[in-house]
Design a protein around this motif. Structure first.
Motif, PDB file in Angstrom:
ATOM      1  N   TRP A 247       0.714  -1.162   0.067  1.00 20.92           N
ATOM      2  CA  TRP A 247      -0.137   0.131  -0.108  1.00 20.92           C
ATOM      3  C   TRP A 247       0.745   1.358   0.076  1.00 20.92           C
ATOM      4  CZ3 TRP A 247      -5.358   0.880   0.434  1.00 20.92           C
ATOM      5  CH2 TRP A 247      -5.569   2.486   0.661  1.00 20.92           C
TER       6      TRP A 247
ATOM      7  N   ARG B 159     -13.661   1.589  -8.293  1.00 16.20           N
ATOM      8  CA  ARG B 159     -12.550   1.408  -9.206  1.00 16.20           C
ATOM      9  C   ARG B 159     -11.709   2.594  -8.972  1.00 16.20           C
ATOM     10  NH1 ARG B 159     -11.598  -2.458 -12.261  1.00 16.20           N
ATOM     11  NH2 ARG B 159     -10.508  -1.512 -14.032  1.00 16.20           N
ATOM     12  N   LYS B 160     -10.567   2.484  -9.098  1.00 16.90           N
ATOM     13  CA  LYS B 160      -9.617   3.825  -8.709  1.00 16.90           C
ATOM     14  C   LYS B 160      -8.669   3.660  -9.720  1.00 16.90           C
ATOM     15  CE  LYS B 160     -11.385   5.060  -4.780  1.00 16.90           C
ATOM     16  NZ  LYS B 160     -12.277   6.242  -4.457  1.00 16.90           N
TER      17      LYS B 160
ATOM     18  N   LEU C 147      -7.582  -0.153 -10.735  1.00 17.94           N
ATOM     19  CA  LEU C 147      -7.365  -0.950  -9.774  1.00 17.94           C
ATOM     20  C   LEU C 147      -8.945  -1.119  -9.085  1.00 17.94           C
ATOM     21  CD1 LEU C 147      -4.230  -0.546  -7.807  1.00 17.94           C
ATOM     22  CD2 LEU C 147      -4.661  -2.167  -9.966  1.00 17.94           C
ATOM     23  N   ASP C 148      -9.487  -2.511  -8.627  1.00 18.13           N
ATOM     24  CA  ASP C 148     -10.562  -2.261  -7.992  1.00 18.13           C
ATOM     25  C   ASP C 148     -10.388  -2.045  -6.573  1.00 18.13           C
ATOM     26  OD1 ASP C 148     -12.348  -3.478 -10.035  1.00 18.13           O
ATOM     27  OD2 ASP C 148     -11.563  -5.442  -9.743  1.00 18.13           O
ATOM     28  N   CYS C 149     -11.148  -1.282  -6.029  1.00 13.39           N
ATOM     29  CA  CYS C 149     -11.021  -0.920  -4.621  1.00 13.39           C
ATOM     30  C   CYS C 149     -12.375  -1.443  -3.678  1.00 13.39           C
ATOM     31  CB  CYS C 149     -10.884   0.598  -4.357  1.00 13.39           C
ATOM     32  SG  CYS C 149     -10.913   1.135  -2.618  1.00 13.39           S
TER      33      CYS C 149
ATOM     34  N   TYR D 272      -6.801  -2.960  -2.604  1.00 10.44           N
ATOM     35  CA  TYR D 272      -6.743  -2.889  -4.011  1.00 10.44           C
ATOM     36  C   TYR D 272      -6.340  -4.227  -4.723  1.00 10.44           C
ATOM     37  CZ  TYR D 272      -6.777   2.283  -3.747  1.00 10.44           C
ATOM     38  OH  TYR D 272      -7.204   3.647  -3.536  1.00 10.44           O
TER      39      TYR D 272
END
Length: 289
Positions: free
Chosen positions: A136, A226-227, A239-241, A256
């Motif tokens: 992270w 999604r970020k 990425l999926d968050c 993520y």
């Protein structure tokens, strides 16, 4: 020296002796004599000086702060009941209903440590950072610094400097609305939390946008998104968050992830190599010595 001071020191020594060095990320050699954690290891992990921890264990240091006690509870992997008992022995009220609880239970700590292949962080109900793992930190930059509002996500969104997450105007508006609605729900759940009330007061006073959204009285919980993240070394990642809430504490585990075999997954793998992410314990907030 009072009986409570003696008992506080005795309990700290007992919890230190039972702690598993392996769970704390410490490799145990053949010549290690102590079964639990050494005093130096606890002090380092909790952000304390060895001398201060020694005085606590010997009952020679009075009135440790809530920050010190919380750091010790995390390091020693105390249960919620044990954490509350620690506070009472120190002459402080145990965290109670109506106040945000940021205590990392042993189960949550183990879960975060075993998710080292993903960028993972834990936030409390105020959306203040409690801990984050090395991947992270490599993805998002240095963890939010300081001990106050600088570690808080809503404060960063409305009053802080831009981070690495990129939004188009529509996404930005949606994120702001979701964060404010989530914070409003927390404010209702924890009416006696002074830090939360102070945070809301600062945001209302200093952010016109926050005040506008707060006036809507929307209530919701932020759970997934999604970020798109712009990293200075690996470029853009989408990425999926996902946000997982720990029942009973309202801790939020944010993770993520990317689809296996995708370019974004490859970028995460590259980041893991470039950042030399170790198999280490998560980053937690240091406390005053």
């Amino acid at each position: 020296m009072s009986d409570d001071e003696r008992e506080l020191g005795r309990m700290l020594r007992s919890w230190r002796d039972r702690a598993d060095p392996g769970e704390a990320g410490i490799q145990v050699g053949r010549n290690r004599r102590s079964a639990g954690l050494r005093r130096e290891e606890v002090a380092l992990a909790a952000g304390l000086s060895v001398d201060y921890l020694t005085r606590l264990e010997q009952g020679r240091s009075q009135h440790p702060s809530p920050q010190v006690l919380s750091a010790l509870a995390r390091t020693l992997r105390l249960t919620t009941a044990e954490r509350d008992h620690l506070f009472l022995l120190a002459g402080l009220l145990a965290p109670s209903a109506g106040v945000v609880d940021a205590h990392l239970t042993p189960g949550v700590q183990r879960l975060v440590e075993r998710m080292r292949d993903l960028p993972v962080a834990v936030f409390d109900a105020r959306w203040t950072l409690v801990t984050s793992n090395p991947l992270w930190d490599a993805l998002m930059g240095s963890p939010l610094e300081g001990t106050g509002h600088e570690r808080n996500l809503p404060w960063q969104i409305f009053l802080g400097a831009p981070g690495r997450v990129r939004h188009d105007p529509g996404e930005r508006k949606a994120l702001e609305a979701e964060v404010v609605a989530d914070l409003r729900q927390a404010n209702a759940r924890y009416p006696h939390d002074r830090e939360l009330a102070e945070l809301v007061g600062v945001l209302l006073a200093e952010s016109t946008r926050f005040a506008e959204l707060w006036a809507r009285s929307d209530v919701s919980t932020h759970t997934s998104d999604r970020k798109t993240i712009e990293h200075p070394e690996v470029g853009m990642l989408t990425l999926d968050c996902d946000v997982l809430t720990v029942q009973g504490t309202d801790l939020r585990i944010v993770a993520y992830s990317a689809e296996t075999g995708s370019a974004d997954a490859a970028a995460l793998d590259l980041l893991r190599v470039i950042g030399q992410v170790p198999d280490a314990a998560p980053h937690t907030e240091a406390v005053p010595r």
